[in-house]
Design an enzyme around this catalytic site. Structure first.
Site, PDB file in Angstrom:
ATOM      1  N   ASP A 152      33.878  40.025  31.469  1.00 21.74           N
ATOM      2  CA  ASP A 152      33.058  40.506  30.353  1.00 21.74           C
ATOM      3  C   ASP A 152      33.748  40.206  29.028  1.00 21.74           C
ATOM      4  OD1 ASP A 152      35.118  42.294  30.848  1.00 21.74           O
ATOM      5  OD2 ASP A 152      33.974  44.032  30.145  1.00 21.74           O
ATOM      6  N   TYR A 171      45.685  51.114  22.251  1.00 25.86           N
ATOM      7  CA  TYR A 171      46.775  52.096  22.209  1.00 25.86           C
ATOM      8  C   TYR A 171      48.060  51.583  21.573  1.00 25.86           C
ATOM      9  CZ  TYR A 171      43.619  54.035  25.686  1.00 25.86           C
ATOM     10  OH  TYR A 171      42.500  54.486  26.333  1.00 25.86           O
ATOM     11  N   GLU A 225      44.228  49.349  36.742  1.00 33.04           N
ATOM     12  CA  GLU A 225      44.988  49.303  35.484  1.00 33.04           C
ATOM     13  C   GLU A 225      46.146  50.306  35.518  1.00 33.04           C
ATOM     14  OE1 GLU A 225      43.327  48.492  31.322  1.00 33.04           O
ATOM     15  OE2 GLU A 225      43.418  50.684  31.366  1.00 33.04           O
TER      16      GLU A 225
HETATM   17  C1  5GW Z   1      32.584  47.879  36.615  1.00 35.58           C
HETATM   18  C2  5GW Z   1      32.455  49.247  36.359  1.00 35.58           C
HETATM   19  C3  5GW Z   1      31.564  50.031  37.098  1.00 35.58           C
HETATM   20  C4  5GW Z   1      30.846  49.427  38.087  1.00 35.58           C
HETATM   21  C5  5GW Z   1      30.967  48.067  38.353  1.00 35.58           C
HETATM   22  C6  5GW Z   1      31.856  47.282  37.610  1.00 35.58           C
HETATM   23  C7  5GW Z   1      31.999  45.847  37.886  1.00 35.58           C
HETATM   24  C8  5GW Z   1      33.159  45.127  37.514  1.00 35.58           C
HETATM   25  C9  5GW Z   1      30.960  45.114  38.522  1.00 35.58           C
HETATM   26  O1  5GW Z   1      29.879  45.639  38.898  1.00 35.58           O
HETATM   27  N1  5GW Z   1      31.121  43.753  38.733  1.00 35.58           N
HETATM   28  C10 5GW Z   1      32.260  43.102  38.358  1.00 35.58           C
HETATM   29  O2  5GW Z   1      32.347  41.868  38.553  1.00 35.58           O
HETATM   30  N2  5GW Z   1      33.293  43.786  37.782  1.00 35.58           N
HETATM   31  C11 5GW Z   1      34.529  43.023  37.454  1.00 35.58           C
HETATM   32  O3  5GW Z   1      35.582  43.912  37.137  1.00 35.58           O
HETATM   33  C12 5GW Z   1      34.328  42.147  36.208  1.00 35.58           C
HETATM   34  O4  5GW Z   1      35.164  41.004  36.294  1.00 35.58           O
HETATM   35  C13 5GW Z   1      34.805  43.064  35.103  1.00 35.58           C
HETATM   36  O5  5GW Z   1      35.133  42.364  33.917  1.00 35.58           O
HETATM   37  C14 5GW Z   1      36.002  43.717  35.778  1.00 35.58           C
HETATM   38  C15 5GW Z   1      36.436  45.068  35.153  1.00 35.58           C
HETATM   39  O6  5GW Z   1      35.322  45.926  34.916  1.00 35.58           O
HETATM   40  P1  5GW Z   1      34.869  46.246  33.429  1.00 35.58           P
HETATM   41  O7  5GW Z   1      34.966  44.989  32.626  1.00 35.58           O
HETATM   42  O8  5GW Z   1      33.528  46.903  33.464  1.00 35.58           O
HETATM   43  O9  5GW Z   1      35.954  47.278  32.947  1.00 35.58           O
HETATM   44  P2  5GW Z   1      36.335  47.582  31.411  1.00 35.58           P
HETATM   45  O10 5GW Z   1      37.471  48.574  31.499  1.00 35.58           O
HETATM   46  O11 5GW Z   1      36.770  46.298  30.747  1.00 35.58           O
HETATM   47  O12 5GW Z   1      35.087  48.139  30.734  1.00 35.58           O
HETATM   48 MN    MN Z   2      36.230  44.349  30.999  1.00 30.44          MN
END
Ligand code: 5GW
Ligand code: MN
Length: 296
Positions: A156, A179, A246
């Protein structure tokens, strides 16, 4: 496959004399254990590129695009073509449950895209838990003795500026943009001693991103293996760390100090105003509509 530390000067290349007294004074560019912290204006990209070109290195990037997150893949891949190790041998591995929806992005010569199917999952905990496992297995099955460096990145996100040879090191962590000006007591480490991701009050160097880390293949293999085991052993006892992998990554990096640290230039967040010490944003997380992209 080359060693990380033997740097041979390029033949006859002219470049600006390095200064031993002038340089950036608004940021810290070395840790107490003498690892460099990479900021704009602390390195010479042409010099570094010619050193690493001579070593003929290959760089792997992994990215997960499960469920609706496939929508981020096109921008990620297109901007990686523009900014990520341009001119070097690069293999991108996409883990996805929707292999037919992977966009056709034209890759430059020497660069390749590999799609690896994974089962669908509705639970983020499962996707998250399996990330370290799949990275570990990819390294064991396809990368050991075949590639030199690997970076594991969130999908993302997009590249906006150079991410290249200056980022290479044994174990590489990125400082979290949220942070980096805070006291360690405010870092969102896992604070319950029952978890294997526990970091005690008064411990911790920096708060690192789960969305970008990397280094030598062997080093990242050790990290993935350890984080996966700790994650799974926690899960068996019904424990989920505050920020999932993380948290485990941060616990790992407390004991195993990264040999290179990337400044928040390497993972900014699009919703955050840019602070003055951020002279360039190289990679950043896009603003996402959680309700629309996350399962249930
Ligand atoms: C993430 C959060 C809740 C439910 C599902 C996901 C999810 C993460 C998903 O449905 N599919 C997926 O491919 N991911 C992978 O995990 C992506 O590569 C994503 O960039 C990574 C981390 O999740 P993020 O980006 O939602 O976490 P944050 O902390 O960057 O918002
Ligand atoms: Mn992310």
């Amino acid at each position: 496959v080359s060693s990380d530390f033997h740097l041979v000067a390029p033949d006859g290349m002219k470049y600006t004399q390095p200064s031993i007294t002038q340089g950036r004074t608004d940021v810290v560019s070395v840790t107490p254990w003498l690892a460099p912290v990479v900021w704009e204006e602390t390195f010479n990209e042409k010099l570094l590129d010619s050193i690493y070109m001579k070593k003929n290195i290959s760089v792997v990037a992994t990215v997960f695009a499960v469920g609706k997150y496939i929508m981020f893949l096109k921008d990620f891949l297109e901007t990686a073509e523009q900014f990520f190790f341009v001119g070097f041998r690069v293999s991108i591995y996409v883990f996805t449950d929707r292999p037919n929806d992977v966009p056709h992005v034209k890759m430059a010569e020497g660069r390749q895209l590999n799609v690896l199917p994974v089962p669908s999952s509705n639970r983020w905990q499962e996707i998250s838990a399996r990330r370290m496992e799949l990275i570990q297995k990819l390294i064991e099955e396809k990368l050991i003795n075949k590639a030199d460096y690997i970076f594991c990145l969130d999908v993302d996100s997009k590249f906006h500026g150079r991410w290249g040879t200056e980022s290479l090191g044994g174990l590489v962590a990125v400082i979290h943009p949220g942070y980096y000006r805070d006291d360690r007591s405010r870092f969102p480490y896992e604070r319950r001693p029952i978890s294997r991701a526990f970091v005690a009050p008064g411990d911790g160097d920096f708060y690192y991103c789960g969305g970008a880390f990397g280094g030598l293949i062997q080093e990242v293999h050790q990290l993935a293996k350890t984080c996966r085991k700790n994650f799974e052993d926690d899960a068996k006892e019904g424990i989920e760390a505050a920020w999932q992998e993380e948290s485990h990554l941060n616990r790992y990096m407390w004991t195993n100090k990264p040999s290179k640290i990337l400044s928040p230039e390497y993972l900014w967040q699009d919703f955050k105003a840019r602070n003055p010490e951020i002279k360039i944003i190289r990679f950043s997380g896009v603003v996402k509509n959680y309700a629309a992209i996350r399962p249930n």
